[in-house]
Design a protein around this motif. Structure first.
Motif, PDB file in Angstrom:
ATOM      1  N   LYS A 151      10.524  23.774  -2.314  1.00  0.00           N
ATOM      2  CA  LYS A 151       9.580  22.702  -1.990  1.00  0.00           C
ATOM      3  C   LYS A 151       9.589  21.649  -3.099  1.00  0.00           C
ATOM      4  N   PRO A 152       9.853  20.372  -2.757  1.00  0.00           N
ATOM      5  CA  PRO A 152       9.842  19.323  -3.784  1.00  0.00           C
ATOM      6  C   PRO A 152       8.464  19.186  -4.433  1.00  0.00           C
ATOM      7  N   ALA A 153       8.448  18.863  -5.714  1.00  0.00           N
ATOM      8  CA  ALA A 153       7.189  18.705  -6.448  1.00  0.00           C
ATOM      9  C   ALA A 153       6.335  17.584  -5.874  1.00  0.00           C
ATOM     10  N   SER A 154       6.945  16.628  -5.200  1.00  0.00           N
ATOM     11  CA  SER A 154       6.193  15.513  -4.620  1.00  0.00           C
ATOM     12  C   SER A 154       5.402  15.919  -3.376  1.00  0.00           C
ATOM     13  N   VAL A 155       5.659  17.101  -2.861  1.00  0.00           N
ATOM     14  CA  VAL A 155       4.976  17.560  -1.642  1.00  0.00           C
ATOM     15  C   VAL A 155       3.605  18.112  -2.021  1.00  0.00           C
ATOM     16  N   ARG A 156       2.601  17.286  -1.755  1.00  0.00           N
ATOM     17  CA  ARG A 156       1.208  17.618  -2.029  1.00  0.00           C
ATOM     18  C   ARG A 156       0.356  16.608  -1.278  1.00  0.00           C
ATOM     19  N   PRO A 157      -0.953  16.820  -1.183  1.00  0.00           N
ATOM     20  CA  PRO A 157      -1.813  15.816  -0.542  1.00  0.00           C
ATOM     21  C   PRO A 157      -1.898  14.548  -1.406  1.00  0.00           C
ATOM     22  N   HIS A 195       0.909  11.976  20.041  1.00  0.00           N
ATOM     23  CA  HIS A 195       1.700  11.172  19.108  1.00  0.00           C
ATOM     24  C   HIS A 195       2.111  12.095  17.971  1.00  0.00           C
ATOM     25  N   VAL A 196       3.266  11.823  17.375  1.00  0.00           N
ATOM     26  CA  VAL A 196       3.759  12.599  16.249  1.00  0.00           C
ATOM     27  C   VAL A 196       4.224  11.637  15.166  1.00  0.00           C
ATOM     28  N   ALA A 197       3.914  11.973  13.901  1.00  0.00           N
ATOM     29  CA  ALA A 197       4.295  11.124  12.776  1.00  0.00           C
ATOM     30  C   ALA A 197       4.294  11.963  11.497  1.00  0.00           C
ATOM     31  N   ILE A 198       4.753  11.366  10.421  1.00  0.00           N
ATOM     32  CA  ILE A 198       4.866  12.031   9.125  1.00  0.00           C
ATOM     33  C   ILE A 198       3.716  11.609   8.212  1.00  0.00           C
ATOM     34  N   TYR A 199       3.053  12.602   7.635  1.00  0.00           N
ATOM     35  CA  TYR A 199       1.946  12.367   6.698  1.00  0.00           C
ATOM     36  C   TYR A 199       2.476  11.769   5.401  1.00  0.00           C
ATOM     37  N   VAL A 200       1.818  10.661   4.966  1.00  0.00           N
ATOM     38  CA  VAL A 200       2.097  10.118   3.639  1.00  0.00           C
ATOM     39  C   VAL A 200       0.844  10.102   2.771  1.00  0.00           C
ATOM     40  N   ALA A 227       0.809  -1.222   0.000  1.00  0.00           N
ATOM     41  CA  ALA A 227       0.000   0.000   0.000  1.00  0.00           C
ATOM     42  C   ALA A 227       0.842   1.272   0.000  1.00  0.00           C
ATOM     43  N   TYR A 228       2.137   1.148   0.346  1.00  0.00           N
ATOM     44  CA  TYR A 228       2.999   2.327   0.438  1.00  0.00           C
ATOM     45  C   TYR A 228       4.235   2.239  -0.460  1.00  0.00           C
ATOM     46  N   ALA A 229       4.343   1.199  -1.263  1.00  0.00           N
ATOM     47  CA  ALA A 229       5.497   1.022  -2.150  1.00  0.00           C
ATOM     48  C   ALA A 229       5.625   2.162  -3.154  1.00  0.00           C
ATOM     49  N   TRP A 230       4.516   2.802  -3.493  1.00  0.00           N
ATOM     50  CA  TRP A 230       4.524   3.920  -4.442  1.00  0.00           C
ATOM     51  C   TRP A 230       5.429   5.062  -3.978  1.00  0.00           C
ATOM     52  N   LEU A 231       5.660   5.166  -2.680  1.00  0.00           N
ATOM     53  CA  LEU A 231       6.529   6.242  -2.168  1.00  0.00           C
ATOM     54  C   LEU A 231       7.916   6.176  -2.790  1.00  0.00           C
ATOM     55  N   MET A 232       8.399   4.967  -3.073  1.00  0.00           N
ATOM     56  CA  MET A 232       9.744   4.814  -3.618  1.00  0.00           C
ATOM     57  C   MET A 232       9.848   5.308  -5.061  1.00  0.00           C
ATOM     58  N   SER A 233       8.719   5.527  -5.718  1.00  0.00           N
ATOM     59  CA  SER A 233       8.745   6.021  -7.099  1.00  0.00           C
ATOM     60  C   SER A 233       8.716   7.546  -7.176  1.00  0.00           C
ATOM     61  N   LEU A 234       8.522   8.207  -6.039  1.00  0.00           N
ATOM     62  CA  LEU A 234       8.476   9.671  -6.037  1.00  0.00           C
ATOM     63  C   LEU A 234       9.876  10.252  -6.107  1.00  0.00           C
ATOM     64  N   ALA A 235       9.993  11.312  -6.857  1.00  0.00           N
ATOM     65  CA  ALA A 235      11.284  12.003  -6.917  1.00  0.00           C
ATOM     66  C   ALA A 235      11.028  13.473  -7.179  1.00  0.00           C
ATOM     67  N   ARG A 240      13.442  15.454   2.130  1.00  0.00           N
ATOM     68  CA  ARG A 240      14.561  14.867   2.867  1.00  0.00           C
ATOM     69  C   ARG A 240      14.127  14.182   4.168  1.00  0.00           C
ATOM     70  N   MET A 241      13.197  14.784   4.900  1.00  0.00           N
ATOM     71  CA  MET A 241      12.741  14.150   6.137  1.00  0.00           C
ATOM     72  C   MET A 241      12.081  12.806   5.860  1.00  0.00           C
ATOM     73  N   LEU A 242      11.320  12.714   4.796  1.00  0.00           N
ATOM     74  CA  LEU A 242      10.671  11.449   4.464  1.00  0.00           C
ATOM     75  C   LEU A 242      11.716  10.410   4.062  1.00  0.00           C
ATOM     76  N   ALA A 243      12.714  10.817   3.298  1.00  0.00           N
ATOM     77  CA  ALA A 243      13.787   9.884   2.924  1.00  0.00           C
ATOM     78  C   ALA A 243      14.490   9.353   4.174  1.00  0.00           C
ATOM     79  N   GLU A 244      14.762  10.234   5.121  1.00  0.00           N
ATOM     80  CA  GLU A 244      15.412   9.807   6.371  1.00  0.00           C
ATOM     81  C   GLU A 244      14.500   8.883   7.172  1.00  0.00           C
ATOM     82  N   ALA A 245      13.210   9.175   7.202  1.00  0.00           N
ATOM     83  CA  ALA A 245      12.265   8.329   7.927  1.00  0.00           C
ATOM     84  C   ALA A 245      12.167   6.947   7.284  1.00  0.00           C
ATOM     85  N   LEU A 246      12.112   6.911   5.960  1.00  0.00           N
ATOM     86  CA  LEU A 246      12.039   5.626   5.264  1.00  0.00           C
ATOM     87  C   LEU A 246      13.291   4.790   5.507  1.00  0.00           C
ATOM     88  N   ALA A 247      14.442   5.452   5.669  1.00  0.00           N
ATOM     89  CA  ALA A 247      15.680   4.718   5.959  1.00  0.00           C
ATOM     90  C   ALA A 247      15.615   4.017   7.309  1.00  0.00           C
TER      91      ALA A 247
END
Length: 178
Positions: A158-164, A114-119, A6-14, A18-25
């Motif tokens: 702001k990266p182009a991938s940053v949107r709802p 609780h705190v987390a990153i929106y995907v 359900a979240y594999a699509w994140l790896m296709s974004l470019a 940076r925070m999301l890349a660090e979180a995914l690591a």
């Protein structure tokens, strides 16, 4: 990295924020069972340093804020004071309205936050990547009614991938992330 389908699509974004890349690591990091402690999670406290390193001595202590602090610091962002307290992340970055990819969301829960990153989101829940969700770094769905604040990292560009992102609902809602 093997993300849930359900979240594999994140790896296709470019480019990924940076925070999301660090979180995914950090995806898949697991709290140690019983009285043992995860050397990775304790290492994050030392990496963040200061009061965090002094205060954080066991992974039995809620660590969603610690996860967020190490991710933000690695991404070159300013970590708010008292980052171990989830709701202190309501002071991070810039106030935002509609959540977008990589925004920091804070939520209320019984006896805390609780705190987390929106995907992404569906009709009833936000899909987030965070620490101390089922004792690991993973994705979960949290009811929109629990939202406390939406904060956007500051960007020079702001990266182009940053949107709802609208995602398919389904699966259990998290009720208590601690």
């Amino acid at each position: 990295m093997n993300l849930p389908p359900a979240y594999a699509w994140l790896m296709s974004l470019a480019p990924l924020p940076r925070m999301l890349a660090e979180a995914l690591a950090c995806y898949g990091t697991v709290e140690a069972a019983g009285t043992a402690n995860s050397p990775t999670i304790l290492g994050w406290a030392r990496e963040v340093g200061g009061n965090v390193a002094e205060a954080y001595k066991a992974d039995a202590i809620p660590w969603c804020g610690l996860f967020m602090a190490v991710v933000a610091q690695r991404a070159g962002k300013i970590v708010p004071s008292g980052p171990l307290w989830a709701l202190n992340w309501s002071k991070f970055g810039e106030k935002a309205g509609q959540p977008e990819l990589c925004d920091v969301l804070t939520f209320v829960r019984p006896c805390g936050g609780h705190v987390a990153i929106y995907v992404g989101e569906d009709a009833s829940a936000y899909h987030v990547l965070g620490g101390n969700q089922s004792d690991r770094v993973c994705f979960t769905r949290i009811a929109k009614a629990r939202l406390h604040a939406v904060r956007r990292p500051t960007y020079n560009r702001k990266p182009a991938s940053v949107r709802p992102y609208i995602l398919t609902g389904g699966g259990a809602l998290s009720a208590n992330e601690a």
